[in-house]
Design a protein around this motif. Structure first.
Motif, mmCIF file in Angstrom:
data_model
loop_
_atom_site.group_PDB
_atom_site.id
_atom_site.type_symbol
_atom_site.label_atom_id
_atom_site.label_comp_id
_atom_site.label_asym_id
_atom_site.label_seq_id
_atom_site.Cartn_x
_atom_site.Cartn_y
_atom_site.Cartn_z
ATOM 1 N N VAL A 65 7.460 15.123 -0.305
ATOM 2 C CA VAL A 65 6.730 14.218 -1.193
ATOM 3 C C VAL A 65 7.157 12.778 -0.910
ATOM 4 C CG1 VAL A 65 6.191 13.689 -3.598
ATOM 5 C CG2 VAL A 65 6.735 16.039 -2.926
ATOM 6 N N GLY A 66 6.187 11.873 -0.928
ATOM 7 C CA GLY A 66 6.497 10.462 -0.772
ATOM 8 C C GLY A 66 6.926 9.838 -2.087
ATOM 9 N N VAL A 67 7.343 8.577 -2.013
ATOM 10 C CA VAL A 67 7.828 7.856 -3.187
ATOM 11 C C VAL A 67 7.008 6.572 -3.362
ATOM 12 C CG1 VAL A 67 9.774 6.562 -4.142
ATOM 13 C CG2 VAL A 67 10.154 8.792 -3.064
ATOM 14 N N LEU A 68 6.568 6.322 -4.597
ATOM 15 C CA LEU A 68 5.905 5.068 -4.929
ATOM 16 C C LEU A 68 6.876 4.172 -5.696
ATOM 17 C CD1 LEU A 68 2.286 6.066 -6.088
ATOM 18 C CD2 LEU A 68 3.109 5.471 -3.791
ATOM 19 N N VAL A 69 6.808 2.878 -5.424
ATOM 20 C CA VAL A 69 7.673 1.908 -6.083
ATOM 21 C C VAL A 69 6.809 0.818 -6.718
ATOM 22 C CG1 VAL A 69 9.618 2.358 -4.564
ATOM 23 C CG2 VAL A 69 7.973 0.556 -3.962
ATOM 24 N N GLY A 70 7.382 0.111 -7.684
ATOM 25 C CA GLY A 70 6.635 -0.895 -8.419
ATOM 26 C C GLY A 70 6.925 -2.320 -8.017
ATOM 27 N N SER A 71 7.820 -2.512 -7.030
ATOM 28 C CA SER A 71 8.120 -3.869 -6.571
ATOM 29 C C SER A 71 8.666 -3.818 -5.155
ATOM 30 C CB SER A 71 9.142 -4.549 -7.489
ATOM 31 O OG SER A 71 10.413 -3.950 -7.344
ATOM 32 N N TRP A 72 8.589 -4.952 -4.456
ATOM 33 C CA TRP A 72 9.121 -5.026 -3.100
ATOM 34 C C TRP A 72 10.615 -4.710 -3.065
ATOM 35 C CZ3 TRP A 72 7.131 -9.989 -0.141
ATOM 36 C CH2 TRP A 72 5.737 -9.952 -0.054
ATOM 37 N N GLY A 113 12.024 17.387 -0.411
ATOM 38 C CA GLY A 113 11.548 18.351 0.576
ATOM 39 C C GLY A 113 12.322 18.166 1.871
ATOM 40 N N ARG A 114 11.843 18.789 2.912
ATOM 41 C CA ARG A 114 12.533 18.729 4.208
ATOM 42 C C ARG A 114 12.198 17.418 4.916
ATOM 43 N NH1 ARG A 114 10.859 24.908 5.857
ATOM 44 N NH2 ARG A 114 11.816 25.925 4.048
ATOM 45 N N THR A 115 12.896 16.381 4.527
ATOM 46 C CA THR A 115 12.595 15.038 5.021
ATOM 47 C C THR A 115 13.445 14.641 6.227
ATOM 48 O OG1 THR A 115 14.232 14.008 3.582
ATOM 49 C CG2 THR A 115 12.007 14.312 2.678
ATOM 50 N N LYS A 116 14.464 15.428 6.549
ATOM 51 C CA LYS A 116 15.371 15.118 7.660
ATOM 52 C C LYS A 116 15.998 13.734 7.500
ATOM 53 C CE LYS A 116 12.852 18.094 10.875
ATOM 54 N NZ LYS A 116 12.118 18.182 12.171
ATOM 55 N N GLY A 117 16.357 13.428 6.247
ATOM 56 C CA GLY A 117 17.055 12.177 5.986
ATOM 57 C C GLY A 117 16.170 10.955 5.896
ATOM 58 N N THR A 118 14.864 11.158 5.774
ATOM 59 C CA THR A 118 13.953 10.027 5.687
ATOM 60 C C THR A 118 13.216 10.040 4.349
ATOM 61 O OG1 THR A 118 12.031 11.174 6.641
ATOM 62 C CG2 THR A 118 13.593 10.151 8.179
ATOM 63 N N VAL A 119 12.521 8.947 4.068
ATOM 64 C CA VAL A 119 11.687 8.871 2.874
ATOM 65 C C VAL A 119 10.429 8.085 3.227
ATOM 66 C CG1 VAL A 119 12.824 6.787 2.018
ATOM 67 C CG2 VAL A 119 11.556 8.254 0.423
ATOM 68 N N MET A 120 9.295 8.520 2.726
ATOM 69 C CA MET A 120 8.043 7.780 2.881
ATOM 70 C C MET A 120 7.807 7.018 1.591
ATOM 71 S SD MET A 120 4.220 9.112 3.896
ATOM 72 C CE MET A 120 3.907 9.930 2.312
ATOM 73 N N VAL A 121 7.694 5.697 1.696
ATOM 74 C CA VAL A 121 7.635 4.864 0.500
ATOM 75 C C VAL A 121 6.452 3.894 0.574
ATOM 76 C CG1 VAL A 121 9.258 3.186 1.463
ATOM 77 C CG2 VAL A 121 9.030 3.380 -1.015
ATOM 78 N N ARG A 122 5.862 3.629 -0.597
ATOM 79 C CA ARG A 122 4.694 2.740 -0.667
ATOM 80 C C ARG A 122 4.657 2.065 -2.036
ATOM 81 N NH1 ARG A 122 -1.088 2.662 -1.715
ATOM 82 N NH2 ARG A 122 -1.155 4.698 -2.742
ATOM 83 N N MET A 123 4.102 0.863 -2.072
ATOM 84 C CA MET A 123 3.823 0.168 -3.325
ATOM 85 C C MET A 123 2.310 0.111 -3.487
ATOM 86 S SD MET A 123 4.878 -3.689 -4.484
ATOM 87 C CE MET A 123 4.383 -4.362 -6.072
ATOM 88 N N PRO A 124 1.747 0.839 -4.462
ATOM 89 C CA PRO A 124 0.293 0.922 -4.587
ATOM 90 C C PRO A 124 -0.314 -0.330 -5.210
ATOM 91 C CG PRO A 124 1.315 2.125 -6.370
ATOM 92 C CD PRO A 124 2.439 1.650 -5.480
ATOM 93 N N LEU A 125 -1.562 -0.599 -4.841
ATOM 94 C CA LEU A 125 -2.279 -1.739 -5.406
ATOM 95 C C LEU A 125 -3.186 -1.248 -6.537
ATOM 96 C CD1 LEU A 125 -2.981 -4.753 -5.298
ATOM 97 C CD2 LEU A 125 -4.708 -4.217 -3.571
ATOM 98 N N HIS A 126 -2.548 -0.903 -7.654
ATOM 99 C CA HIS A 126 -3.305 -0.469 -8.832
ATOM 100 C C HIS A 126 -2.514 -0.876 -10.070
ATOM 101 C CE1 HIS A 126 -5.467 1.864 -11.792
ATOM 102 N NE2 HIS A 126 -6.389 2.138 -10.882
ATOM 103 N N PRO A 127 -3.123 -1.614 -10.992
ATOM 104 C CA PRO A 127 -2.361 -2.153 -12.125
ATOM 105 C C PRO A 127 -1.734 -1.092 -13.020
ATOM 106 C CG PRO A 127 -4.722 -2.482 -12.436
ATOM 107 C CD PRO A 127 -4.532 -2.047 -11.019
ATOM 108 N N VAL A 128 -2.424 0.037 -13.234
ATOM 109 C CA VAL A 128 -1.863 1.091 -14.085
ATOM 110 C C VAL A 128 -0.648 1.712 -13.417
ATOM 111 C CG1 VAL A 128 -2.296 3.337 -15.153
ATOM 112 C CG2 VAL A 128 -4.052 1.552 -15.254
ATOM 113 N N ALA A 129 -0.779 2.023 -12.122
ATOM 114 C CA ALA A 129 0.341 2.612 -11.389
ATOM 115 C C ALA A 129 1.531 1.670 -11.352
ATOM 116 C CB ALA A 129 -0.105 2.981 -9.971
ATOM 117 N N ILE A 130 1.277 0.390 -11.073
ATOM 118 C CA ILE A 130 2.361 -0.595 -11.000
ATOM 119 C C ILE A 130 3.078 -0.703 -12.339
ATOM 120 C CG2 ILE A 130 2.854 -3.063 -10.814
ATOM 121 C CD1 ILE A 130 2.541 -1.836 -8.125
#
Length: 218
Positions: A65-72, A113-130
């Motif tokens: 699973v990836g990770v969403l964040v709310g700021s840079w 999950g089986r990330t092998k020490g990595t993470v997929m991260v994104r900051m979405p462009l949606h006001p409710v999500a942020i």
């Protein structure tokens, strides 16, 4: 019992965000609108919540699973280091449709999950999500659908697939064309585009000053 909140109404949006934040802190699942498709989310640091998220989707830990964040700035506490290329892409495309794969900080107690020490991260462009992410902190988020079925572009589609496994549904209206985010892996010596979605390879290369972006296995 699941509750749906219409975020098009100010009072209901406020109540829905409060209920969603409370659910995340309690280790429950929520569905949120994003700038791509609807997502099913949980506290990224709750092992049981992430397990429940995978179970709700009907998939295993082999599809992390990836990770969403709310700021840079949030990314600085999640990864081992933020390379120069990542900074340039964040400045160019966040918040927006670009996901970055980086080595996560080894001190973090999470299991995405089986990330092998990595993470997929994104900051979405949606006001409710942020707004929710700034209240809860990083969330593990995947598309709000059962594995093998189309991603949900409305809250009704999400609820039809996920039902009572989700405590709070935030309705932000139709998401539009279900175009996935672009995924760029920055864990190696050169950037690798794992998936070309809303952000083109040419745009990524331009943001990196003309650096060539490879394909997997290329």
């Amino acid at each position: 019992m699941s509750t749906v909140y219409d975020c098009g109404h100010p009072r209901e949006r406020k109540d829905g965000l409060a209920a969603a934040a409370s659910a995340v802190r309690a280790g429950d699942l929520v569905v949120i609108p994003t700038d791509t498709v609807y997502g099913i989310g949980a506290d990224a640091f709750s092992l049981s919540a992430v397990h429940d998220l995978l179970a709700a989707k009907g998939r295993g830990s082999d599809m992390p699973v990836g990770v969403l964040v709310g700021s840079w700035s949030t990314i600085d506490g999640l990864v081992l280091s933020v390379p120069h290329q990542a900074r340039r892409l964040i400045e160019a495309f966040w918040p927006g449709d670009l996901s970055l794969v980086l080595h996560h900080a080894p001190s973090l107690s999470w299991d995405l999950g089986r990330t092998k020490g990595t993470v997929m991260v994104r900051m979405p462009l949606h006001p409710v999500a942020i707004e929710l992410l700034r209240e809860t902190g990083p969330m593990a988020v995947s598309s709000a659908n059962r594995s093998g079925l189309p991603p949900a572009s409305t809250v009704d589609e999400a609820r039809g697939q996920l039902g009572e496994s989700v405590r709070v549904y935030l309705d932000g209206g139709p998401s539009g064309d279900p175009v996935p985010s672009t995924i760029v892996d920055l864990t190696g010596d050169e950037p690798v585009m794992l998936r070309e979605g809303a952000v083109s390879m040419a745009a990524v290369s331009e943001a990196l000053g003309g650096v060539e972006v490879a394909r997997p296995g290329g």
